[in-house]
Design a protein around this motif. Structure first.
Motif, PDB file in Angstrom:
ATOM      1  N   GLU A   1     -53.031  57.493 -21.707  1.00  9.55           N
ATOM      2  CA  GLU A   1     -54.306  57.030 -22.262  1.00  9.55           C
ATOM      3  C   GLU A   1     -54.707  57.855 -23.490  1.00  9.55           C
ATOM      4  N   ILE A   2     -54.454  59.177 -23.398  1.00 18.78           N
ATOM      5  CA  ILE A   2     -54.756  60.053 -24.545  1.00 18.78           C
ATOM      6  C   ILE A   2     -53.889  59.674 -25.739  1.00 18.78           C
ATOM      7  N   GLU A   3     -52.595  59.424 -25.484  1.00 24.93           N
ATOM      8  CA  GLU A   3     -51.672  59.032 -26.560  1.00 24.93           C
ATOM      9  C   GLU A   3     -52.108  57.728 -27.208  1.00 24.93           C
ATOM     10  N   ARG A   4     -52.558  56.781 -26.383  1.00 21.71           N
ATOM     11  CA  ARG A   4     -53.026  55.500 -26.915  1.00 21.71           C
ATOM     12  C   ARG A   4     -54.276  55.703 -27.786  1.00 21.71           C
ATOM     13  N   GLU A   5     -55.170  56.565 -27.326  1.00 20.38           N
ATOM     14  CA  GLU A   5     -56.392  56.829 -28.091  1.00 20.38           C
ATOM     15  C   GLU A   5     -56.062  57.469 -29.436  1.00 20.38           C
ATOM     16  N   VAL A   6     -55.125  58.443 -29.428  1.00 15.87           N
ATOM     17  CA  VAL A   6     -54.707  59.104 -30.675  1.00 15.87           C
ATOM     18  C   VAL A   6     -54.095  58.080 -31.628  1.00 15.87           C
ATOM     19  N   ALA A   7     -53.233  57.195 -31.075  1.00 17.51           N
ATOM     20  CA  ALA A   7     -52.592  56.167 -31.904  1.00 17.51           C
ATOM     21  C   ALA A   7     -53.637  55.221 -32.484  1.00 17.51           C
ATOM     22  N   ALA A   8     -54.623  54.851 -31.653  1.00 18.71           N
ATOM     23  CA  ALA A   8     -55.678  53.945 -32.110  1.00 18.71           C
ATOM     24  C   ALA A   8     -56.487  54.587 -33.237  1.00 18.71           C
ATOM     25  N   GLN A   9     -56.777  55.882 -33.125  1.00 23.66           N
ATOM     26  CA  GLN A   9     -57.524  56.598 -34.169  1.00 23.66           C
ATOM     27  C   GLN A   9     -56.732  56.647 -35.474  1.00 23.66           C
ATOM     28  N   LYS A  10     -55.419  56.841 -35.346  1.00 24.55           N
ATOM     29  CA  LYS A  10     -54.571  56.878 -36.549  1.00 24.55           C
ATOM     30  C   LYS A  10     -54.575  55.529 -37.256  1.00 24.55           C
ATOM     31  N   TRP A  11     -54.469  54.451 -36.475  1.00 24.85           N
ATOM     32  CA  TRP A  11     -54.487  53.111 -37.066  1.00 24.85           C
ATOM     33  C   TRP A  11     -55.849  52.818 -37.714  1.00 24.85           C
ATOM     34  N   LYS A  12     -56.906  53.306 -37.058  1.00 29.65           N
ATOM     35  CA  LYS A  12     -58.252  53.106 -37.611  1.00 29.65           C
ATOM     36  C   LYS A  12     -58.385  53.807 -38.959  1.00 29.65           C
ATOM     37  N   LEU A  13     -57.845  55.045 -39.038  1.00 28.64           N
ATOM     38  CA  LEU A  13     -57.889  55.809 -40.282  1.00 28.64           C
ATOM     39  C   LEU A  13     -57.099  55.109 -41.388  1.00 28.64           C
ATOM     40  N   ILE A  14     -55.930  54.576 -41.020  1.00 27.02           N
ATOM     41  CA  ILE A  14     -55.091  53.844 -41.988  1.00 27.02           C
ATOM     42  C   ILE A  14     -55.851  52.628 -42.514  1.00 27.02           C
ATOM     43  N   ALA A  15     -56.528  51.906 -41.576  1.00 22.53           N
ATOM     44  CA  ALA A  15     -57.281  50.709 -41.972  1.00 22.53           C
ATOM     45  C   ALA A  15     -58.419  51.063 -42.915  1.00 22.53           C
ATOM     46  N   GLU A  16     -59.098  52.176 -42.636  1.00 21.72           N
ATOM     47  CA  GLU A  16     -60.222  52.605 -43.502  1.00 21.72           C
ATOM     48  C   GLU A  16     -59.717  52.973 -44.892  1.00 21.72           C
ATOM     49  N   ASN A  17     -58.604  53.714 -44.959  1.00 23.01           N
ATOM     50  CA  ASN A  17     -58.038  54.102 -46.253  1.00 23.01           C
ATOM     51  C   ASN A  17     -57.582  52.872 -47.033  1.00 23.01           C
ATOM     52  N   ALA A  18     -57.011  51.920 -46.308  1.00 22.21           N
ATOM     53  CA  ALA A  18     -56.564  50.688 -46.971  1.00 22.21           C
ATOM     54  C   ALA A  18     -57.747  49.898 -47.505  1.00 22.21           C
ATOM     55  N   ALA A  19     -58.823  49.825 -46.690  1.00 23.86           N
ATOM     56  CA  ALA A  19     -60.026  49.090 -47.118  1.00 23.86           C
ATOM     57  C   ALA A  19     -60.631  49.718 -48.372  1.00 23.86           C
ATOM     58  N   ALA A  20     -60.556  51.062 -48.438  1.00 28.83           N
ATOM     59  CA  ALA A  20     -61.086  51.766 -49.615  1.00 28.83           C
ATOM     60  C   ALA A  20     -60.310  51.400 -50.871  1.00 28.83           C
ATOM     61  N   CYS A  21     -59.050  51.003 -50.680  1.00 36.61           N
ATOM     62  CA  CYS A  21     -58.207  50.590 -51.811  1.00 36.61           C
ATOM     63  C   CYS A  21     -58.271  49.078 -52.034  1.00 36.61           C
ATOM     64  N   GLY A  22     -59.124  48.393 -51.294  1.00 35.64           N
ATOM     65  CA  GLY A  22     -59.272  46.948 -51.453  1.00 35.64           C
ATOM     66  C   GLY A  22     -58.227  46.128 -50.725  1.00 35.64           C
ATOM     67  N   ILE A  23     -57.581  46.729 -49.728  1.00 28.82           N
ATOM     68  CA  ILE A  23     -56.546  46.001 -48.952  1.00 28.82           C
ATOM     69  C   ILE A  23     -57.123  45.629 -47.599  1.00 28.82           C
ATOM     70  N   ASP A  24     -57.011  44.354 -47.258  1.00 22.13           N
ATOM     71  CA  ASP A  24     -57.466  43.886 -45.949  1.00 22.13           C
ATOM     72  C   ASP A  24     -56.291  43.971 -44.981  1.00 22.13           C
ATOM     73  N   VAL A  25     -56.295  44.981 -44.108  1.00 22.77           N
ATOM     74  CA  VAL A  25     -55.165  45.228 -43.192  1.00 22.77           C
ATOM     75  C   VAL A  25     -54.949  44.037 -42.265  1.00 22.77           C
ATOM     76  N   ASP A  26     -56.047  43.437 -41.753  1.00 21.82           N
ATOM     77  CA  ASP A  26     -55.919  42.343 -40.785  1.00 21.82           C
ATOM     78  C   ASP A  26     -55.158  41.151 -41.367  1.00 21.82           C
ATOM     79  N   SER A  27     -55.355  40.879 -42.647  1.00 20.19           N
ATOM     80  CA  SER A  27     -54.697  39.715 -43.259  1.00 20.19           C
ATOM     81  C   SER A  27     -53.209  39.988 -43.508  1.00 20.19           C
ATOM     82  N   HIS A  28     -52.797  41.253 -43.462  1.00 20.68           N
ATOM     83  CA  HIS A  28     -51.388  41.609 -43.692  1.00 20.68           C
ATOM     84  C   HIS A  28     -50.627  41.815 -42.391  1.00 20.68           C
ATOM     85  N   VAL A  29     -51.297  41.749 -41.262  1.00 24.17           N
ATOM     86  CA  VAL A  29     -50.621  41.994 -39.982  1.00 24.17           C
ATOM     87  C   VAL A  29     -49.917  40.719 -39.533  1.00 24.17           C
TER      88      VAL A  29
END
Length: 439
Positions: free
Chosen positions: A411-439
């Motif tokens: 569960e801890i590993e899943r939470e860490v992975a989820a936080q990493k993906w969230k950070l990636i999504a935020e950084n991408a959004a800051a660059c004008g990239i919609d992560v959801d549309s590219h998945v």
């Protein structure tokens, strides 16, 4: 040209009509008459055209039936002399050892009806005649193998790919008899069969007669001397075990499973490469095949001894744990049924072995017992856990603690992975990239 050949066949068949019956011919003239009938039975007809040479086809069939019935008596079999053997084998070769028609690309043996052989009215009688020749006590194997040579045997084994199951049944029966009669050919017959398997496994993935070849091998393996020769072990490891790999394994699995069990009965040491092979070719993406493999594995384990189990126990219990945790209820249920086997509960899943295997299976058992949509799976898992809890409460509690800790870490590993993906999504959004549309 076609009309001329048809007229030629008709005139030849007319000469058959003029030949007397064997039973009405003096004994001294029968061999010569028999040869004439064999030679005329080498005439082939076009069965694609049902209207052509109808009388000729019927005359040939009547002649084939006559010679087959004639040699079906002890006195009739005395005509199987060495002088006639070249003619007998030639007639069989001409009629049977032919190029089989290619299958269509979309043919599926599990779904489609097989194409029945249109020449069967003639072929069946030739098969019956040759079977009587091979099994006859009047036919000396050492003499006959001058004519039934190794090229004949190789061509015969190619007939196992015939689509018509009636033909494959005859091919199987006759080859089995030839294996018994021609002892010097036994090794080469096994070699040719293994080559058929190699071609099927690694090249074509298509063959109609794997089940029939395995049926013969079941009897052959049963006759192997103990200890097994090196070539027999190699045959198991390189030809039989890899037969679990092709996608069509369900068609011939009962025969394959029987051959595997025969090896284990002959030599328990073969359990190690067999179970390693099953794990290597385990069909993780096909639930129906997993159920088949679990049944085969159970049969093998029921013949397992302590010394072999100790060599593969970790591999085995890890596999069992994965099957118990399968998302498909039939796979989980079939794995749970292992505890219904008295032999397995005494020798493999016993109390003395519990410290080794329970850590591997406790997690999926606990998960199913805590609530599974299939009541049978849930009930079986609860019964098994209760049994081990009553056997050794200390071990049970240790496994329970270890499983809880393992679950917490996941569960801890899943939470860490989820936080990493969230950070990636935020950084991408800051660059004008919609992560959801590219998945």
């Amino acid at each position: 040209e076609r009309r001329r050949s048809s007229l030629s066949r008709s005139s030849k068949m007319q000469s058959i009509k003029e030949l007397p019956l064997l039973s009405e011919t003096p004994m001294l003239k029968r061999e010569a008459l028999f040869r004439q009938k064999l030679q005329l039975c080498c005439i082939l007809f076009d069965f694609e055209d049902s209207e052509s040479d109808v009388k000729g086809k019927e005359l040939k069939r009547e002649t084939l039936v006559e010679i087959a019935e004639y040699v079906n008596t002890p006195s009739g079999q005395k005509i199987f002399t060495e002088a006639l053997m070249p003619d007998i084998v030639h007639m069989v070769r001409v009629n049977l050892l032919r190029t089989l028609p290619p299958q269509t690309d979309d043919y599926d043996p599990e779904e489609d009806e097989p194409a029945m052989e249109i020449m069967w009215p003639h072929l069946q009688v030739v098969y019956e005649f040759f079977l009587r020749f091979i099994v006859s006590s009047e036919v000396n194997g050492k003499v006959a193998k001058r004519y039934v040579d190794q090229s004949f045997i190789r061509s015969w084994i190619e007939l196992f790919d015939a689509e018509d199951p009636r033909e494959r049944e005859y091919v199987k029966t006759v080859l089995h008899r030839m294996y018994g009669k021609f002892m010097s050919y036994r090794s080469s017959i096994r070699k040719v069969i293994s080559q058929v398997f190699f071609r099927y496994i690694y090249e074509t993935g298509r063959h109609n007669g794997i089940a029939e070849l395995l049926e013969i091998l079941g009897s052959i393996i049963n006759g192997f001397a103990i200890p097994l020769k090196k070539e027999h072990i190699q045959f198991l490891e390189k030809a039989l075990i890899p037969l679990h790999k092709p996608r069509g394994v369900a068609i011939y699995h009962p025969q394959l499973s029987y051959c595997i069990s025969q090896y284990v009965e002959k030599d328990p040491e073969t359990i190690v490469p067999i179970i390693s092979g099953l794990v290597r070719y385990w069909p993780w993406t096909n639930a129906a095949k997993q159920v088949l493999f679990l049944s085969e594995l159970e049969e093998v384990l029921e013949l397992c001894r302590v010394e072999q189990l100790s060599q593969i126990q970790e591999t085995l219990f890890r596999l069992l744990g994965s099957c118990l945790g399968s998302a498909h209820f039939q796979v989980a249920e079939r794995a749970l049924y292992y505890w219904n086997s008295e032999h397995l509960c005494v020798n493999v899943l016993s109390q003395s072995k519990a410290p080794i295997f329970l850590p591997f299976v406790f997690g999926p058992l606990y998960k199913s017992a805590s609530g599974h949509w299939n009541l049978a799976v849930e009930g079986l898992a609860q019964s098994i856990l209760k049994m081990y809890m009553e056997m050794d409460i200390a071990l049970y509690e240790k496994c329970s603690r270890d499983n809880a800790e393992k679950t917490r870490k996941l569960e801890i590993e899943r939470e860490v992975a989820a936080q990493k993906w969230k950070l990636i999504a935020e950084n991408a959004a800051a660059c004008g990239i919609d992560v959801d549309s590219h998945v």
